[in-house]
Motif scaffolding. Structure first.
Motif, mmCIF file in Angstrom:
data_model
loop_
_atom_site.group_PDB
_atom_site.id
_atom_site.type_symbol
_atom_site.label_atom_id
_atom_site.label_comp_id
_atom_site.label_asym_id
_atom_site.label_seq_id
_atom_site.Cartn_x
_atom_site.Cartn_y
_atom_site.Cartn_z
ATOM 1 N N ARG A 119 8.329 8.496 4.584
ATOM 2 C CA ARG A 119 7.287 9.031 4.824
ATOM 3 C C ARG A 119 6.209 9.463 3.872
ATOM 4 N NH1 ARG A 119 7.797 13.485 9.869
ATOM 5 N NH2 ARG A 119 7.954 11.861 11.407
ATOM 6 N N GLY A 120 6.488 9.804 2.573
ATOM 7 C CA GLY A 120 5.899 9.895 1.626
ATOM 8 C C GLY A 120 4.988 8.936 1.023
ATOM 9 N N PHE A 121 5.268 7.737 1.550
ATOM 10 C CA PHE A 121 4.586 6.339 1.011
ATOM 11 C C PHE A 121 3.731 5.660 2.131
ATOM 12 C CE2 PHE A 121 8.492 5.890 -1.989
ATOM 13 C CZ PHE A 121 7.553 6.173 -3.065
ATOM 14 N N ARG A 122 4.075 6.135 3.168
ATOM 15 C CA ARG A 122 3.493 5.407 4.406
ATOM 16 C C ARG A 122 2.002 5.585 4.542
ATOM 17 N NH1 ARG A 122 8.090 6.336 7.333
ATOM 18 N NH2 ARG A 122 7.210 7.161 8.789
ATOM 19 N N THR A 123 1.123 4.764 4.928
ATOM 20 C CA THR A 123 -0.564 5.177 5.095
ATOM 21 C C THR A 123 -0.816 4.406 6.455
ATOM 22 O OG1 THR A 123 -0.810 2.978 4.207
ATOM 23 C CG2 THR A 123 -0.804 4.610 2.529
ATOM 24 N N PRO A 124 -1.984 5.141 6.840
ATOM 25 C CA PRO A 124 -2.432 4.848 8.254
ATOM 26 C C PRO A 124 -2.832 3.392 7.938
ATOM 27 C CG PRO A 124 -3.515 6.915 7.582
ATOM 28 C CD PRO A 124 -2.730 6.239 6.133
ATOM 29 N N LEU A 125 -2.688 2.397 9.089
ATOM 30 C CA LEU A 125 -3.031 1.214 9.223
ATOM 31 C C LEU A 125 -4.472 0.904 8.856
ATOM 32 C CD1 LEU A 125 -1.660 -1.563 10.273
ATOM 33 C CD2 LEU A 125 -2.832 -1.377 12.422
ATOM 34 N N ALA A 126 -5.376 1.783 9.328
ATOM 35 C CA ALA A 126 -6.655 1.680 8.735
ATOM 36 C C ALA A 126 -7.073 1.457 7.385
ATOM 37 C CB ALA A 126 -7.806 2.750 9.629
ATOM 38 N N ILE B 16 0.650 -1.085 0.033
ATOM 39 C CA ILE B 16 0.031 -0.010 -0.020
ATOM 40 C C ILE B 16 0.981 1.173 0.132
ATOM 41 C CG2 ILE B 16 -1.777 1.247 1.228
ATOM 42 C CD1 ILE B 16 -2.605 -1.324 2.647
ATOM 43 N N LEU B 17 0.651 2.089 -1.215
ATOM 44 C CA LEU B 17 1.665 3.238 -1.194
ATOM 45 C C LEU B 17 0.887 4.580 -1.427
ATOM 46 C CD1 LEU B 17 3.960 1.612 -3.641
ATOM 47 C CD2 LEU B 17 4.290 2.139 -1.391
ATOM 48 N N LYS B 18 1.026 5.688 -0.416
ATOM 49 C CA LYS B 18 0.034 6.699 -0.581
ATOM 50 C C LYS B 18 0.181 7.302 -1.743
ATOM 51 C CE LYS B 18 0.120 11.087 2.394
ATOM 52 N NZ LYS B 18 0.693 11.826 3.277
ATOM 53 N N GLY B 19 -1.008 7.768 -2.299
ATOM 54 C CA GLY B 19 -1.075 8.642 -3.578
ATOM 55 C C GLY B 19 -1.072 7.363 -4.863
ATOM 56 N N ILE B 20 -0.797 6.238 -4.517
ATOM 57 C CA ILE B 20 -0.511 5.429 -5.687
ATOM 58 C C ILE B 20 -1.547 4.271 -5.714
ATOM 59 C CG2 ILE B 20 0.992 3.527 -6.562
ATOM 60 C CD1 ILE B 20 3.252 5.246 -5.557
ATOM 61 N N ASN B 21 -1.562 3.754 -4.601
ATOM 62 C CA ASN B 21 -2.856 2.660 -4.664
ATOM 63 C C ASN B 21 -3.716 2.441 -3.370
ATOM 64 O OD1 ASN B 21 -0.946 1.372 -2.901
ATOM 65 N ND2 ASN B 21 -0.329 0.027 -4.327
ATOM 66 N N ASP B 22 -3.757 3.753 -2.547
ATOM 67 C CA ASP B 22 -4.213 3.558 -1.258
ATOM 68 C C ASP B 22 -5.758 3.764 -1.159
ATOM 69 O OD1 ASP B 22 -3.734 6.162 -1.931
ATOM 70 O OD2 ASP B 22 -3.471 6.633 0.254
#
Length: 424
Positions: free
Chosen positions: A313-320, A275-281
């Motif tokens: 940090r630019g890739f990480r997403t909340p666990l939820a 899961i990557l922020k702004g890519i497939n989240d």
């Protein structure tokens, strides 16, 4: 021309689109060795993208691994759109330029669990073998940036032989995951040698190839390579392949051709996305990806929560986010297209699966379990066997909740009608 500097030529004035055309036509496109020789490096990115300020900072100040992409993978990206998902996996951004307090080089403590160079023994029955330190594309979210593209991590033949010796001396090991870097960036002869050594160890029954080349360099999956893999895929050793498609744009005809070659060699292929922020989240993007993967005959395996690696940090997403994605996908695609959402626990704790809470609890007086349907959102009852001794194991549902749900719940004796109709 002087105003552009003495060393500037006509090529420097080309648009990204023109530069790409020049690159793509400069070699035999299906030659994987030429693709590697023509890899685009950090200093070349400005030729192929209209870079943002964030990207310029990322390129010049990244604290992560090397920058590089095959022309093939470059061709999947958009030179004008900074939000292109493939571009985000190729081009560093300013978030890569700083080391956040929560980040560490080795969050999974793989090095602490390494008995010999290049081998991690985290689980009793399996090991992770780092076959090499190179990849076709240096993905910006790579969780092993401390090893990938670092020449000191190069695995010589003597290093690999020590790994084989360790495996031979530990009969509890039945499963070897070959990773890296990318093991398929090794020569055919080296891959043949590694597989031959594993096949000769009697207690090793499973070998898993962890490779992103079907995504980033599908022409590497040659007929010759598949013949080598098939020759070792025997009654003594079962070979699997896990790859990493993160977005539907990666699901090309070239990728499908590569997967079909592996399948014809008897190799089952699974996918481990991140899961990557702004890519497939979000659920819809992941759903489209996994529908495409089934068309490519790839089964879903894992969906990873991003690791706490430097500059990430630019890739990480909340666990939820991961739980929401799985909840969204359930009922919209076959189960073999839904990955397990996993967190590889910091500190070397291994993987744990996470998911929506479809199970509400156990009503002890009636001995019924209460579930929420992933497809309908309705509530359903299922009785515990009469001779069960596990009643104390289950979380108990309150009488208040039970009374609210009972009249509108469904069971073996009261079923739902077709979608869009009420139950009967």
């Amino acid at each position: 021309m002087e105003r552009f500097g003495k060393n500037r030529g006509v090529a420097d004035l080309e648009s990204p689109a023109d530069s790409r055309k020049s690159l793509y036509s400069s070699f035999a496109w299906t030659d994987y060795k030429a693709q590697l020789q023509k890899r685009v490096r950090a200093e070349d990115l400005s030729k192929y993208f209209h870079l943002t300020e964030s990207e310029k900072i990322g390129i010049s100040e990244t604290i992560r691994l090397n920058v590089g992409t095959t022309p093939y993978y470059l061709s999947l990206s958009d030179p004008e759109d900074p939000n292109c998902p493939i571009r985000k996996m190729i081009v560093p951004r300013k978030e890569e330029s700083f080391f956040s307090p929560e980040e560490t080089l080795d969050p999974l403590h793989e090095e602490d669990l390494s008995p010999v160079k290049g081998l991690t023994h985290m689980y009793p029955d399996r090991v992770l073998l780092f076959s090499n330190h190179e990849c076709s594309v240096y993905c910006r979210h790579c969780m092993r940036g401390r090893k990938v593209s670092d020449s000191s991590e190069r695995m010589e033949t003597a290093d690999l032989e020590l790994c084989f010796d360790y495996i031979r001396n530990h009969p509890e090991i039945s499963d070897v995951v070959i990773s890296g870097g990318d093991p398929l960036n090794l020569s055919d002869s080296k891959i043949d040698w590694i597989l031959e050594n594993l096949e000769k160890i009697p207690h090793v029954k499973i070998c898993r190839l962890g490779t992103r080349n079907p995504v980033t360099l599908p022409m590497r999956i040659t007929t010759g390579l598949c013949k080598i893999i098939e020759s070792h895929n025997t009654d003594r050793l079962s070979i699997f392949c896990n790859t990493q498609f993160n977005h539907e744009k990666e699901c090309t005809s070239e990728a499908k051709e590569a997967i079909l070659k592996l399948l014809k060699a008897g190799v089952s292929v699974g996918n481990q996305c991140v899961i990557l922020k702004g890519i497939n989240d979000d659920g819809e993007t992941m759903l489209r990806l996994h529908r495409k993967l089934l068309e490519l005959r790839i089964r879903a395996y894992y969906m990873y929560d991003p690791e706490l690696i430097p500059g990430s940090r630019g890739f990480r997403t909340p666990l939820a986010k991961g739980i929401q994605i799985i909840e969204y996908m359930r009922g919209k695609v076959a189960g073999m297209g839904i990955p397990q959402f996993v967190n590889d626990l910091p500190g070397g704790g291994g993987k744990v699966s996470l998911g929506p809470n479809w199970y509400l609890g156990f009503h002890r007086p009636s001995r019924n379990h209460v579930f929420r349907s992933a497809v309908r959102g309705t509530y359903h009852l299922s009785p515990e066997p009469v001779d069960s001794e596990y009643e104390k194991f289950y979380p108990e549902i309150s009488e208040e909740t039970w009374s609210k749900l009972l009249q509108n719940s469904y069971s073996a004796f009261k079923g739902l009608g077709p979608l869009g109709e009420s139950g009967k």
